[in-house]
Design an enzyme around this catalytic site. Sequence first.
Site, PDB file in Angstrom:
ATOM      1  N   ASP A  13       0.804  -1.229   0.000  1.00  0.00           N
ATOM      2  CA  ASP A  13       0.000   0.000   0.000  1.00  0.00           C
ATOM      3  C   ASP A  13       0.834   1.276   0.000  1.00  0.00           C
ATOM      4  O   ASP A  13       0.416   2.310   0.532  1.00  0.00           O
ATOM      5  CB  ASP A  13      -0.974   0.008   1.191  1.00  0.00           C
ATOM      6  CG  ASP A  13      -1.883  -1.187   1.198  1.00  0.00           C
ATOM      7  OD1 ASP A  13      -2.234  -1.658   0.105  1.00  0.00           O
ATOM      8  OD2 ASP A  13      -2.243  -1.671   2.287  1.00  0.00           O
ATOM      9  N   GLU A  14       1.989   1.216  -0.626  1.00  0.00           N
ATOM     10  CA  GLU A  14       2.879   2.384  -0.667  1.00  0.00           C
ATOM     11  C   GLU A  14       2.420   3.417  -1.692  1.00  0.00           C
ATOM     12  O   GLU A  14       2.956   4.542  -1.716  1.00  0.00           O
ATOM     13  CB  GLU A  14       4.314   1.942  -1.016  1.00  0.00           C
ATOM     14  CG  GLU A  14       4.954   0.998  -0.011  1.00  0.00           C
ATOM     15  CD  GLU A  14       4.705  -0.477  -0.324  1.00  0.00           C
ATOM     16  OE1 GLU A  14       3.857  -0.770  -1.190  1.00  0.00           O
ATOM     17  OE2 GLU A  14       5.355  -1.339   0.290  1.00  0.00           O
ATOM     18  N   GLY A  15       1.462   3.013  -2.539  1.00  0.00           N
ATOM     19  CA  GLY A  15       1.030   3.907  -3.618  1.00  0.00           C
ATOM     20  C   GLY A  15       1.578   3.437  -4.965  1.00  0.00           C
ATOM     21  O   GLY A  15       1.734   4.229  -5.890  1.00  0.00           O
ATOM     22  N   LYS A  16       1.816   2.127  -5.069  1.00  0.00           N
ATOM     23  CA  LYS A  16       2.353   1.558  -6.304  1.00  0.00           C
ATOM     24  C   LYS A  16       1.414   1.820  -7.487  1.00  0.00           C
ATOM     25  O   LYS A  16       1.873   2.126  -8.582  1.00  0.00           O
ATOM     26  CB  LYS A  16       2.567   0.042  -6.149  1.00  0.00           C
ATOM     27  CG  LYS A  16       3.575  -0.316  -5.060  1.00  0.00           C
ATOM     28  CD  LYS A  16       3.663  -1.830  -4.865  1.00  0.00           C
ATOM     29  CE  LYS A  16       2.420  -2.470  -4.298  1.00  0.00           C
ATOM     30  NZ  LYS A  16       2.075  -2.112  -2.914  1.00  0.00           N
ATOM     31  N   GLY A  17       0.093   1.682  -7.225  1.00  0.00           N
ATOM     32  CA  GLY A  17      -0.885   1.864  -8.308  1.00  0.00           C
ATOM     33  C   GLY A  17      -0.737   3.225  -8.965  1.00  0.00           C
ATOM     34  O   GLY A  17      -0.669   3.330 -10.193  1.00  0.00           O
ATOM     35  N   LYS A  18      -0.639   4.250  -8.167  1.00  0.00           N
ATOM     36  CA  LYS A  18      -0.497   5.607  -8.717  1.00  0.00           C
ATOM     37  C   LYS A  18       0.792   5.737  -9.536  1.00  0.00           C
ATOM     38  O   LYS A  18       0.796   6.319 -10.621  1.00  0.00           O
ATOM     39  CB  LYS A  18      -0.503   6.651  -7.591  1.00  0.00           C
ATOM     40  CG  LYS A  18      -0.124   8.002  -8.159  1.00  0.00           C
ATOM     41  CD  LYS A  18      -0.054   9.154  -7.204  1.00  0.00           C
ATOM     42  CE  LYS A  18       0.788  10.230  -7.896  1.00  0.00           C
ATOM     43  NZ  LYS A  18       0.548  11.578  -7.429  1.00  0.00           N
ATOM     44  N   GLY A  40      -4.497  -4.396  -3.809  1.00  0.00           N
ATOM     45  CA  GLY A  40      -5.471  -3.337  -4.063  1.00  0.00           C
ATOM     46  C   GLY A  40      -4.678  -2.127  -4.503  1.00  0.00           C
ATOM     47  O   GLY A  40      -4.046  -1.488  -3.681  1.00  0.00           O
ATOM     48  N   HIS A  41      -4.653  -1.880  -5.809  1.00  0.00           N
ATOM     49  CA  HIS A  41      -3.857  -0.778  -6.347  1.00  0.00           C
ATOM     50  C   HIS A  41      -4.797   0.325  -6.820  1.00  0.00           C
ATOM     51  O   HIS A  41      -5.592   0.112  -7.731  1.00  0.00           O
ATOM     52  CB  HIS A  41      -2.965  -1.271  -7.491  1.00  0.00           C
ATOM     53  CG  HIS A  41      -1.930  -2.269  -7.044  1.00  0.00           C
ATOM     54  ND1 HIS A  41      -1.057  -2.896  -7.894  1.00  0.00           N
ATOM     55  CD2 HIS A  41      -1.622  -2.736  -5.801  1.00  0.00           C
ATOM     56  CE1 HIS A  41      -0.263  -3.704  -7.205  1.00  0.00           C
ATOM     57  NE2 HIS A  41      -0.600  -3.637  -5.936  1.00  0.00           N
ATOM     58  N   GLN A 224       2.024  -6.081  -3.093  1.00  0.00           N
ATOM     59  CA  GLN A 224       2.489  -6.174  -1.697  1.00  0.00           C
ATOM     60  C   GLN A 224       3.817  -5.400  -1.563  1.00  0.00           C
ATOM     61  O   GLN A 224       3.970  -4.397  -2.233  1.00  0.00           O
ATOM     62  CB  GLN A 224       2.633  -7.633  -1.250  1.00  0.00           C
ATOM     63  CG  GLN A 224       1.299  -8.372  -1.103  1.00  0.00           C
ATOM     64  CD  GLN A 224       0.719  -8.895  -2.392  1.00  0.00           C
ATOM     65  OE1 GLN A 224       1.369  -9.569  -3.162  1.00  0.00           O
ATOM     66  NE2 GLN A 224      -0.540  -8.597  -2.670  1.00  0.00           N
ATOM     67  N   THR A 301      -9.705  -5.070   1.609  1.00  0.00           N
ATOM     68  CA  THR A 301     -10.575  -5.597   2.667  1.00  0.00           C
ATOM     69  C   THR A 301     -11.251  -4.479   3.473  1.00  0.00           C
ATOM     70  O   THR A 301     -12.102  -4.771   4.308  1.00  0.00           O
ATOM     71  CB  THR A 301      -9.762  -6.474   3.645  1.00  0.00           C
ATOM     72  OG1 THR A 301      -8.684  -5.683   4.160  1.00  0.00           O
ATOM     73  CG2 THR A 301      -9.207  -7.703   2.958  1.00  0.00           C
TER      74      THR A 301
END
Length: 424
Positions: A13-18, A40-41, A224, A301
Amino acid sequence: MPVKVIVGMQWGDEGKGKIVDMISGKVDVVARYQGGANAGHTVVIGSEKYVLHLIPAGILRSDKTCIIGNGVVLDPAAFIAEVDGLAARDITAKGSLFISVRAHLIMPYHKRLDRASEQSASVTKIGTTGRGIGPTYSDKASRLGLRVADLYRPDYFRDRLVQSAKQKDSFLGSFYGEEGSDIDAVVETFMGYAERLKDYVADTGAMIRAAVAEGKSILAEGAQGTMLDIDQGTYPFVTSSTCVSGGACTGLGIPPSAITEVLGVMKAYTTRVGEGPFPTEMGGQEGEDLRAAGGEFGATTGRPRRCGWLDGVVGRYAVEVNGVNSIALTKMDVLDNMPEIRICVAYEMDGERLENMPANIADMARVTPIYETVKGWMSRTAGVSKYSDLPDGAKRYIDRVEELVQAKVSIVSTGESRAATIVR
Ligand code: GDP
Ligand code: IMO
Ligand code: MG
C-alpha cells in the site's frame, strides 16, 4: 528501458498503483509477476477512482498490453468480476489483457483453507486477505496445483482436481470439521470459467521475451511489498509470494539480465495491514490521526491500516534487497500538519544498537526504534508538482531519507491525482 520493476519497499500500500499509472504512459507492456487478488492498487484519474486487484494498472490506458504472469495466482471469479467491472466503466480488456497459461488457479478449497486457518485457535493468525493466496502457493510448491492451461484439458483437470481436493478435504474435515468438495460442481464451474477466460489465455512468457528482444519497454508491477516477501519479509507474517524485484524474473519468465531498472515505492511514513511486528507503529490517538490524514483503510478488505513513522532500517534493507535505483516517495502531503516528524534510524535490542533487522520474528517484535526527530514543515505540499515549490522542511526530510536509505528520491507524490507528482 526494456524492463523496469516497480516494487513496494514497506508492507504494501505504498502507492504503487499511482506510480504504475504514471509511468505506464511511457511503456508498451505492464505485467503483474506475483500475488493475486489480495492486492489493491488505487489509481485516481480526474474524478474517477479505480481499484485494481488482479489486473495490471496499465489497463487504464487503452494502448497498453497487460499481462498477468505465471507467478500470479489467479482466482477466475475475481478476474471475471474485475473485467466486468472495468467494462461497465467502458474499459475493454479483451485484446490487450493476457493471462499466463502457467499461472496457478485459486480453487474453492484454497479459500476455505485460508479462512479456516485464520479462524483457528491453534494456528498463528496472519491477518490474511482471505483470498486463498497462501494455500494456492502451498499447492504450487507441493506440486498439487492446477494451472490455467489445465482448464483446457478437461480429463487432466478433473484427475488433478480429485487428487488435490481429496487431500485438502481430508485435512479440512479432520482438523476443522468441514464438509468435502463437490467435484462435479467444481468441474462445471471451472469449465464455465475456461470458456470466459479463453480469449485472455496466452504464453505470456514467450510474449514478454519477444517484447524484450524487440526492444519494447516493459513495466513489471509488483504487488504487496518487500517486508511481505516470503523470503525477505517478516516471516511468518508475510504473503506467500516473491514480492521483491527478483520475483519479476521467475514470475514473468524473463532472465535477470533483462531487468534494467528498479523503482522502489516508499510512503513518507509506514503502514501495515494484518498481524506481525511493526517497530515504528504509533499507538492511540497519534496513530488514529495519521490514519485519518492518510485515508489509511485497506483497498481490498477495508480494514484500518496500522500506521507508524518511517523506518529507515526497513528502507535501507529494501534498497539493498531489491537493488532499488531510485525511489518514488509517496504521501508527503499527509505529513503537512505534523509539528514534529520522527524517523527511525536504527533499532535497539538488549541494550545493543542494531543497524539491520533481526531474522527471528520474536526478536523483531521486541526491538525498539531509535528515532531522530525533525521539525515538521507545517505548510502545504499537497498538490505541489514542482520540486522548487516544496517547503524547505520537506526538502530536508527528503534529503535525510535519501541519506538514510542510500538511494535517490526521483519522484515525490503529493496527492492521489496524476497531477500531484514531482519528477526530479
Ligand atoms: P498500492 O497498493 O501500493 O497501490 O497502494 P494503495 O492504492 O493500496 O494505497 C495507496 C492510497 O494512497 C490510495 O488510496 C491512493 O489513491 C493514495 N495515494 C497515493 N499517492 C498519494 C499521495 O501522494 N498522497 C495522498 N494523499 N494519497 C496518495
Ligand atoms: P498491495 O499490492 C498490504 C497482507 C495481509 C496479510 C498478509 C498475508 O495493495 O500493496 P495474504 O492474503 O496475502 O495471504 O495476506 O499480507 N497483504 C497486504 N497488505 N497491501 C497488500 O497488497 C497486501 N496483500 C496482502 O494483510 O497481513
Ligand atoms: Mg494496496
